[in-house]
Design a protein around this motif. Structure first.
Motif, short mmCIF file in Angstrom:
data_model
loop_
_atom_site.label_atom_id
_atom_site.label_comp_id
_atom_site.label_asym_id
_atom_site.label_seq_id
_atom_site.Cartn_x
_atom_site.Cartn_y
_atom_site.Cartn_z
N MET A 98 26.62 -38.89 -21.25
CA MET A 98 26.76 -37.98 -22.06
C MET A 98 25.93 -37.62 -23.10
SD MET A 98 29.22 -36.45 -20.41
CE MET A 98 29.79 -35.29 -21.49
N ALA A 99 24.77 -38.93 -23.33
CA ALA A 99 23.95 -38.96 -24.47
C ALA A 99 22.93 -39.81 -23.83
CB ALA A 99 24.41 -39.33 -25.66
N PHE A 100 21.70 -39.70 -24.33
CA PHE A 100 20.48 -40.47 -23.98
C PHE A 100 20.11 -41.03 -25.38
CE2 PHE A 100 20.96 -36.95 -20.75
CZ PHE A 100 20.78 -37.76 -19.65
N ILE A 101 19.27 -42.48 -25.02
CA ILE A 101 18.74 -42.94 -26.16
C ILE A 101 17.36 -42.99 -25.80
CG2 ILE A 101 18.66 -45.44 -26.84
CD1 ILE A 101 21.30 -46.11 -25.85
N ILE A 102 16.42 -42.52 -26.74
CA ILE A 102 15.23 -42.20 -26.70
C ILE A 102 14.52 -43.59 -26.94
CG2 ILE A 102 12.90 -40.78 -27.07
CD1 ILE A 102 15.26 -39.18 -25.36
N LEU A 103 14.01 -44.34 -26.20
CA LEU A 103 13.44 -45.54 -26.81
C LEU A 103 12.21 -45.53 -27.45
CD1 LEU A 103 14.13 -47.61 -23.57
CD2 LEU A 103 15.23 -47.52 -25.57
N GLY A 104 11.43 -44.48 -27.29
CA GLY A 104 10.17 -44.43 -28.03
C GLY A 104 9.13 -45.50 -28.11
N PHE A 105 8.78 -46.04 -29.15
CA PHE A 105 7.93 -47.25 -28.90
C PHE A 105 8.67 -48.41 -29.33
CE2 PHE A 105 6.08 -43.28 -30.83
CZ PHE A 105 4.88 -43.04 -29.80
N PHE B 8 24.17 -37.17 -14.81
CA PHE B 8 23.18 -38.19 -15.08
C PHE B 8 24.11 -39.59 -15.27
CE2 PHE B 8 21.36 -34.28 -16.65
CZ PHE B 8 19.86 -34.41 -15.98
N CYS B 9 23.53 -40.63 -14.62
CA CYS B 9 24.18 -41.78 -14.83
C CYS B 9 23.54 -42.93 -15.46
CB CYS B 9 24.37 -42.42 -13.33
SG CYS B 9 25.21 -41.36 -12.08
N ARG B 10 24.41 -43.92 -15.87
CA ARG B 10 23.48 -44.87 -16.52
C ARG B 10 22.60 -45.97 -15.78
NH1 ARG B 10 26.07 -45.60 -21.20
NH2 ARG B 10 28.11 -44.88 -21.52
N PRO B 11 21.71 -46.59 -16.30
CA PRO B 11 21.41 -46.60 -17.98
C PRO B 11 20.90 -45.10 -18.63
CG PRO B 11 19.59 -47.55 -16.67
CD PRO B 11 20.65 -47.19 -15.55
N ALA B 12 21.12 -45.01 -19.86
CA ALA B 12 20.95 -43.80 -20.43
C ALA B 12 19.75 -43.81 -21.18
CB ALA B 12 22.17 -43.65 -21.48
N ASP B 13 18.85 -45.03 -21.00
CA ASP B 13 17.76 -45.13 -21.70
C ASP B 13 16.42 -44.15 -21.20
OD1 ASP B 13 19.01 -46.96 -23.03
OD2 ASP B 13 17.83 -48.75 -21.90
#
Length: 304
Positions: free
Chosen positions: A10-17, A168-173
């Protein structure tokens, strides 16, 4: 035994740098400074064009519109990027992630259409100088800018609607600094071949059609300029197009490399660097190119 259903994201983690934690403070300072300079430089261009009477002509009207677009384009990604640098990562809901992706593509498409419009204006000014004032009335310029914005926001709409219908499925990265199409599609639970193909086809269509139109316009401009007998007038004609042509080369050189290919399902370090340059650095370079290479803009800046 019944197979376990995948956990829906339901939410995504934006890893960035996050892979370079030792450089995050440096990145934060550089990106924040670049963003503030970008907004300030483009606001100055807009203010100078509005305040200077002798700049109230089509090319500077388009330049002011282009600067306005650049402010929104860089704002669509940089604030979340800065948040990920502060906390190591940032979180976006599914709706916010898709909205960010749509804004990024829509504003990028608008930039393509606006650059093509500016090339058409230069074509009229140099190839048909007597007809240009009669054709490029202020209301025509406003309509052309409006068409560029509407066309830019309509172009990616179908592909974004298809992406929004996916689960969308996990992982959420997401291994990028914003909701990039490839890493996002990789998190889908189902088949994404249609969405991926449509994104590539629509992006390629917008980029190649506007690039071809721009190059045809400049082909006519160069042919006309070379037939001007006076060296002084020939140099003046080239100088009026130099800034816009530099921006065109800078812009299309990146987007053709990035988008004229199938959308990759993972972002390489090179993709991230190019996207970073495209989203952060270029919106600052464009007003600098126009102001540093344009005598009328520099004179207006001194007066203001």
């Amino acid at each position: 035994m019944e197979a376990k259903k995948p956990s829906v994201v339901m939410a995504f983690i934006i890893l960035g740098f996050s892979s370079m934690p030792h450089l995050q403070v440096l990145f934060f300072i550089l990106i924040l400074a670049t963003y503030l300079l970008t907004v300030a430089a483009n606001l100055i261009i807009i203010s100078v064009v509005k305040a200077s009477q002798h700049l109230h002509c089509p090319i500077y009207y388009f330049l002011g519109s282009f600067s306005f677009l650049e402010i929104w384009f860089t704002t669509s990604t940089v604030p979340k990027m800065l948040e990920s640098l502060v906390g190591g990562r940032s979180t976006l809901s599914e709706a916010s992630c898709i909205a960010q992706l749509y804004l990024f593509f829509a504003l990028g498409s608008t930039e393509c259409f606006l650059l093509a419009t500016m090339a058409y204006d230069r074509y009229l000014a140099i190839c048909h100088p007597l007809r240009c004032p009669a054709i490029m009335k202020w209301w025509v310029c406003a309509q052309l800018v409006g068409v560029a914005w509407v066309g830019g926001f309509l172009a990616p709409l179908l592909s974004i609607v298809l992406i929004s219908c996916l689960s969308f499925c996990r992982p959420a990265d997401i291994h990028h600094f914003f909701c990039y199409a490839g890493p996002l599609l990789m998190r889908s639970c189902g088949d994404v071949s249609l969405s991926s193909t449509l994104v590539s086809v629509l992006a390629s269509s917008v980029i190649l059609s506007t690039f071809l139109f721009t190059m045809v316009s400049y082909g006519h401009i160069i042919a006309t300029t070379l037939h001007i007998p006076s060296t002084t007038r020939r140099c003046k004609a080239f100088s009026t197009c130099a800034s816009h042509l530099a921006v065109v080369v800078l812009y299309y050189g990146r987007v053709i490399f990035t988008y004229i290919r199938p959308i990759p399902h993972s972002a390489s370090q090179l993709d991230k660097v190019i996207s970073l340059f495209y989203a952060v650095v270029t919106p600052l370079l464009n007003p600098m190119i126009y102001s540093l290479r344009n005598k009328e803009v520099k004179d207006a800046l001194r007066k203001v």
